[in-house]
Design an enzyme around this catalytic site. Structure first.
Site, mmCIF file in Angstrom:
data_model
loop_
_atom_site.group_PDB
_atom_site.id
_atom_site.type_symbol
_atom_site.label_atom_id
_atom_site.label_comp_id
_atom_site.label_asym_id
_atom_site.label_seq_id
_atom_site.Cartn_x
_atom_site.Cartn_y
_atom_site.Cartn_z
ATOM 1 C CG ASP A 94 -0.176 -0.046 2.536
ATOM 2 O OD1 ASP A 94 0.885 -0.688 2.591
ATOM 3 O OD2 ASP A 94 -0.650 0.557 3.510
ATOM 4 N NE ARG B 96 0.375 4.081 6.475
ATOM 5 C CZ ARG B 96 -0.576 4.647 5.730
ATOM 6 N NH1 ARG B 96 -0.522 5.927 5.485
ATOM 7 N NH2 ARG B 96 -1.564 3.925 5.234
ATOM 8 C CG ASP B 97 3.414 2.349 11.779
ATOM 9 O OD1 ASP B 97 2.825 3.012 10.900
ATOM 10 O OD2 ASP B 97 3.009 2.276 12.953
ATOM 11 C CD GLU B 98 -0.875 0.459 6.520
ATOM 12 O OE1 GLU B 98 -1.942 -0.031 6.140
ATOM 13 O OE2 GLU B 98 -0.764 1.662 6.825
ATOM 14 C CG ASP C 112 -4.097 -0.411 -1.580
ATOM 15 O OD1 ASP C 112 -4.846 -0.991 -0.768
ATOM 16 O OD2 ASP C 112 -3.622 0.710 -1.360
ATOM 17 C CD GLU D 163 -3.252 6.191 2.918
ATOM 18 O OE1 GLU D 163 -3.800 5.181 3.378
ATOM 19 O OE2 GLU D 163 -2.329 6.801 3.511
ATOM 20 C CG HIS E 241 -1.379 4.739 -0.463
ATOM 21 N ND1 HIS E 241 -0.605 4.661 0.666
ATOM 22 C CD2 HIS E 241 -2.393 3.875 -0.264
ATOM 23 C CE1 HIS E 241 -1.139 3.805 1.515
ATOM 24 N NE2 HIS E 241 -2.225 3.302 0.963
#
Length: 933
Positions: free
Chosen positions: A452, A456-458, A465, A732, A753
């Site tokens: 995605d 970041r923390d992802e 997506d 995003e 994104h």
């Protein structure tokens, strides 16, 4: 008979992987590209040769032709060639030989044990592992197989074995693990040799979760497994494997490493010669780790360094920090060259944007995204992190000895090493930048798996997506191998949850796995797209049980009403009208969105079954899809052609999924959709679900003018708003950054994104005018949509049959189009305004026509003009907004976003409480518009 020089083979490829790496299967399918000087060339037959053995293949198939020879044995090498014969009697010479190496192992041949640190002194502890061995015979070939629960790189006698990064990548580790295969013959020598491994946790030891609740999902410590197969000149063979005879240390220079953390490296702790023979330091024995999964060979391209960017600008922030701007939001890491005293600590922080002049780190959430390097102090030092990556445009550097030297810092671009295959350029500079942003967004998020976001923390494999983006991805890059591999993970994760496809793949979020429309539908949509765009029928066959299991689960949930209702849904995620903290609070009804996808997935299963010759299943799922469609229409569509959920996404779904078949009702739906878009001031009103569909829905119902205005809108929210704000990737949210330079207040936002970049597929097919009309572009549709504001466009795509392109230009009413069709393909060309298409074969074709002249609007405008008429005229609308902004920017912003531009209501009535001097300024501005015409 035509000369052989008229026909030639320009590309020969085995299986899906485009980089020529070791094969993952013993019987690889073969594909080739033909160039022919004569127009309309079609293949009649081909001959394939493997090391002197020739097989004739009749017919026109040149994409994914089944392997006609005996299967390859493990490590077997072969050379294949092809020559082709045309229906016109022409023939080619033999192609250049393609060298193949079988990278698979037979069942039971994997012998390596997984090993790691015996006594790690912390979680996710990076490690160095090594072993020495002696070659006492003449070596013929050495092949290295390696994998890890974590990320690793191997060295032989002090040299890295390949240029792949972050090996072996991220898969559903509990069920599926890949190994890399490398020919390392040239790195070995007779006598004493050493093999070493750098190891870190990577995705395996990462902590996953949200809102501070993240924890490790797979394990606390990484481990690695490798086997080195040595084939000697005398015919003998020996295999060295990782086992308890290896030694390992956690006292190396890499003191910490993580995907979200970054990498910390103390160069004072480097161990010179550690991966070379004769290293004297004694290390403890490695620990053997019990791992049940047997690795499989990689079938897709690895992550590699794919580019470098220099510093574009050095910035001193308001707080005095040194920040480097690379001019492009990218994914990768920094390489530094630095000289300084031993113990000097450099801290490298990364972010995608600046907020009010400072590094904008809030969107990173709990990801540190920080690298740290401690100098050893013995002259110039060059360092680049090894086992992490960041999404960034800006880097803040602390601790540099003296002033930061921008020439000493380079941004290294990384992604899975797919081949670029699609391009687009128009006369509209902002659209060109938008398209480039889509390309960079894909590059950054196709790193081992389709994520995605990369910063970041992802950085997770969200299914929704890629479901919407897969058509765009398949045009821009040769991603068949990449996405086919990811689909294997989807299927194995789905099998653990009774047919439910997790929100993310690999599935690392703890808790109940729930089905969600448009997310789980990746199981049916992505295989369909790969077949359509690459001609890859095997992916349908491999994924059919997954496709069917998803549809069956949805029908179980829908029950007798055949409506998927009352369950959790993401809905039309990130509708621009949703509050920042409620991204799923969309205008389109969740149950409507869900039932539309119930139909669509069932329909795609029926299509796949028909393609695969599974006739009974094709009939069964086709009947089920029809019943769902009828239930949808009964529940959500009025006889007059209005959706019960009066939102643009609802209309786009009904139209583009084919849920409504009646021509009159479809036209009414299209007209209402156009009304809603116009009423919104040609601003975006859709989220993840509706955005990929809305332009096609408008064009196919006769509203290309509305689609053109929507596409070229620059105000927030729109595709081009981010471009005007300096974006170099897709955001995003439509408003990830607000007009005042403040980052969106929502907890969740990123600036890379790709989901909203799904519009690029429409740009390729409609603005460029190049679309597939048969699997793999065996047949092509050339059908450009001419939009006001765009005077020319060109697009090129390397199809499985070769390069196809469309270029068009208009000058007044004159319209010129040139289409290039690859050999062994055909095309249907629709000229603007033409009632019938022209059928052409391969070659270069040029067409001209006269466009119908449109009468320029002669309206006079005033405060009493209807709102819809004002917004339909770009000059009138601009005059109103400009006059408002000069008087009161805040009022202008509110008016621009909140006004409903509808008929019958005069402009004056929408300006309640506007001061008289401002009204006078608007009236004067509008009078000027009328006077100009």
């Amino acid at each position: 008979m035509n000369s052989q020089r008229d026909v030639r083979i320009t590309r020969l490829k085995a299986e899906r992987r485009a980089d020529g790496g070791p094969l993952a299967v013993p019987a690889p399918r073969l594909s080739w590209v033909v160039e022919a000087s004569q127009e309309g060339w079609l293949q009649a037959s081909a001959e394939l040769e493997r090391d002197g053995d020739i097989v004739r293949v009749d017919g026109g198939q040149s994409v994914f032709v089944p392997w006609p020879f005996a299967p390859l044995a493990p490590r077997e090498r072969a050379r294949v060639r092809v020559r082709v014969f045309g229906q016109d009697g022409s023939e080619s010479e033999w192609s250049e030989p393609l060298a193949l190496t079988a990278g698979h192992l037979d069942d039971g041949d994997w012998a390596a044990e997984f090993i790691g640190l015996a006594e790690p002194h912390g979680e996710a502890q990076p490690a160095l592992l090594r072993r020495e061995f002696t070659l006492d015979r003449t070596l013929a070939r050495a092949t290295l197989y390696s994998t890890a629960l974590g990320v690793h790189q191997l060295e032989l006698n002090g040299v890295e074995v390949d240029d792949a990064q972050m090996k072996p990548g991220w898969t559903a580790y509990e069920h599926r693990l890949l190994y890399d295969v490398t020919d390392v013959t040239g790195l070995l020598r007779e006598g004493r040799n050493a093999i070493g491994v750098q190891l870190a946790g990577g995705w395996y030891t990462e902590q996953y979760g949200f809102q501070g609740q993240a924890r490790r999902f797979y394990g606390d410590q990484p481990s690695v497994a490798a086997q080195l197969v040595l084939e000697y000149a005398d015919g003998s063979e020996e295999t060295l494997v990782t086992d308890g005879n290896w030694t390992a240390t956690g006292e190396g220079p890499r003191t910490a490493s993580g995907i979200y953390l970054g990498e910390h490296y103390d160069a004072r702790l480097e161990k010179s010669g550690w991966s070379s023979p004769g290293f004297a330091e004694e290390w403890p024995a490695a620990r053997v780790v019990d791992v049940a999964v047997v690795p499989k060979p990689r079938a897709t391209e690895p992550v590699r360094r794919t580019g470098e960017l220099s510093v574009a600008k050095v910035i001193t922030t308001p707080s005095g920090k040194s920040v480097l701007d690379f001019g492009q939001n990218l994914v990768g890491r920094l390489r530094i060259r630095v000289t300084g005293p031993a113990g000097t600590t450099l801290t490298l922080r990364h972010a995608e944007v600046l907020e009010h002049g400072e590094l904008g780190t809030r969107p990173l959430r709990f990801a540190d995204a920080t690298d740290e390097y401690i100098l050893r102090g013995d002259g110039e030092e060059v360092w680049e992190p090894t086992f992490t990556f960041h999404g960034f445009r800006y880097a803040e550097i602390e601790g540099w000895p003296g002033q930061v030297d921008p020439d000493a810092v380079t941004a290294i671009v990384m992604h899975s090493d797919m081949r670029r295959t699609g391009w687009l350029e128009t006369s509209h500079p902002l659209l060109n930048r938008l398209h480039e942003n889509v390309v960079w967004g894909m590059r950054g998020n196709f790193l081992s798996l389709p994520t995605d976001c990369p910063q970041r923390d992802e950085r997770l494999g969200w299914t929704g997506d890629i479901q919407v983006f897969s058509p765009t991805a398949s045009y821009l890059f040769d991603c068949d191998a990449f996405l086919s591999s990811w689909l294997e993970d989807l299927a194995v994760e789905q099998a653990q949850h009774s047919g439910v496809v997790p929100f993310i793949v690999p599935s690392v979020l703890r808790g109940e796995v729930l089905p969600a429309a448009a997310w789980g539908d990746a199981a049916t949509v992505v295989p369909t797209v790969l077949h359509e765009r690459f001609g890859d029928e095997q992916v349908l066959s491999d994924q059919f049980e997954s496709m069917r299991a998803w549809a069956d689960k949805l029908h179980e949930l829908a029950g007798e009403r055949l409506l998927w209702e009352g369950h959790f849904q993401f809905g039309d995620w990130l509708d621009p009208d949703a509050p920042p903290e409620e991204p799923g609070d969309a205008k389109a009804d969740h149950d409507l969105v869900a039932t539309a996808h119930l139909y669509w997935s069932t329909h795609l299963v029926a299509r796949a079954a028909d393609q695969l010759g599974r006739d009974e299943e094709a009939r069964s799922y086709g009947d089920r899809a029809d019943r769902v469609r009828e239930a949808f229409v009964r529940e959500y569509v009025t006889p007059a052609g209005r959706m019960m959920s009066d939102a643009p996404t609802a209309y786009a779904l009904a139209l583009q999924f084919g849920l409504v078949r009646d021509p009159e009702v479809r036209q009414s739906l299209g007209d209402r959709l156009a009304f809603l878009v116009r009423a919104s001031g040609y601003h975006m009103s859709t989220g993840f679900v509706g955005t990929p569909l809305i332009q096609d829905a408008l064009v196919t119902t006769g509203h290309a003018d509305v689609a053109g205005r929507l596409l070229q809108q620059t105000e927030n929210p729109s595709w081009l708003y981010a471009v005007t704000m300096g974006a170099t990737t897709i955001w995003e949210r439509w408003d990830s950054m607000l007009e005042d330079g403040t980052i969106n207040p929502g907890e969740m936002t990123s600036f890379n994104h790709y989901a909203f970049g799904a519009v690029a597929d429409w740009l390729h097919r409609s603005v460029g005018g190049l679309a597939p009309a048969a699997p793999g572009y065996k047949a092509i549709e050339v059908r450009p949509v001419v939009l006001d504001g765009i005077d020319s466009a060109s697009t090129t795509h390397e199809t499985p049959y070769g390069f196809a392109s469309v270029e068009w230009r208009r000058d007044g009413a004159a319209f010129q189009l040139t289409a290039v069709v690859p050999a062994n393909s055909t095309a249907t060309v629709w000229m603007p305004g033409a009632g019938k298409p022209v059928e052409v074969g391969s070659g270069r074709h040029s067409f001209t026509t006269e466009l119908e002249r449109t009468e320029e609007s002669r309206h006079r405008f005033s405060l009493d003009s209807p709102l819809d008429r004002v917004v339909e005229d770009p000059d009138a609308y601009a005059a109103v907004i400009r006059a408002l902004e000069e008087a009161d920017p805040e009022r202008a912003a509110y008016f621009r976003r909140r006004t409903r531009w509808v008929p019958n209501r005069p402009l004056r009535s929408a300006m309640f409480l506007t001061p008289p001097p401002v009204l006078e300024a608007i009236e004067k501005a509008l009078a000027g518009v009328g006077a100009d015409r």
